[in-house]
Enzyme design. Sequence first.
Site, PDB file in Angstrom:
ATOM      1  N   GLU A  11       0.807  -1.211   0.000  1.00  0.00           N
ATOM      2  CA  GLU A  11       0.000   0.000   0.000  1.00  0.00           C
ATOM      3  C   GLU A  11       0.846   1.270   0.000  1.00  0.00           C
ATOM      4  OE1 GLU A  11      -3.946  -1.536   2.434  1.00  0.00           O
ATOM      5  OE2 GLU A  11      -2.162  -0.959   3.557  1.00  0.00           O
ATOM      6  N   ASP A 197     -11.933  -6.556  -2.365  1.00  0.00           N
ATOM      7  CA  ASP A 197     -12.802  -7.736  -2.417  1.00  0.00           C
ATOM      8  C   ASP A 197     -14.254  -7.284  -2.302  1.00  0.00           C
ATOM      9  OD1 ASP A 197     -11.291  -7.406   0.218  1.00  0.00           O
ATOM     10  OD2 ASP A 197     -13.082  -8.432   0.930  1.00  0.00           O
TER      11      ASP A 197
END
Length: 228
Positions: A11, A197
């Site tokens: 990230e 997701d």
Amino acid sequence: MIGILCAMEREIEELLENTRVEERRRLCGYEFTVGTLRDKCVVLCKCGVGKVNAAVCAQTMILTWPLRLVINSGVAGALKEPLEVGDVCVATDLVQYDVDTSAVGDAPGFVSTVEQTYFRCAEWAVDGLLQAGRDIEGARVLPVRIATGDRFVEDQATKDRIVRLFDAAAVEMEGGAIAQVCFINGVDCAVIRAISDAATGKHAMQYRESMPMAAHISARMVMRFLES
């Protein structure tokens, strides 16, 4: 000066790659990088996964540098449609869904030490991030409430409960803790999360496949925000 916190290497790596580094400092076991990103003075840190890691890093950062804003960037799971993989959530506010003293009469999520359930993000930063998203071709950026807790939420029953109690659209493991620390210290906060997701499907498998792409999108959004 702007602080940027990410939980995982994937990230933060793109943000670090684009930062002109001036100093690296280790505090409380975490490495902080000070430099310039898109012509803005920044301090960045990979805090690790979970609320305690995020809170320790945020508090250390705030006590060490004169921050105008703390940004938490990374990925999140969708709790409900229409969020899809690759969409970007800009938090309007955050709730810690795993804080629960309802047995003594408090509402679920209520943090008694600060008398808050929902921690609002700075409106100017939310507006700026939404505008930055509009400038990125193909990005779908939505202002939503984000829920935070110390577990990877995969089972549908838990997701349904979070939506029912808090009307949150996405779930992750750090943002709510960072928002609480910022609230306590009077520092503006912003949280941006790309969806890794979806609300239905094999979440852990989808997360592993989609996480790099989602992390790239959130990093691009942060840099575009800094440019503007």
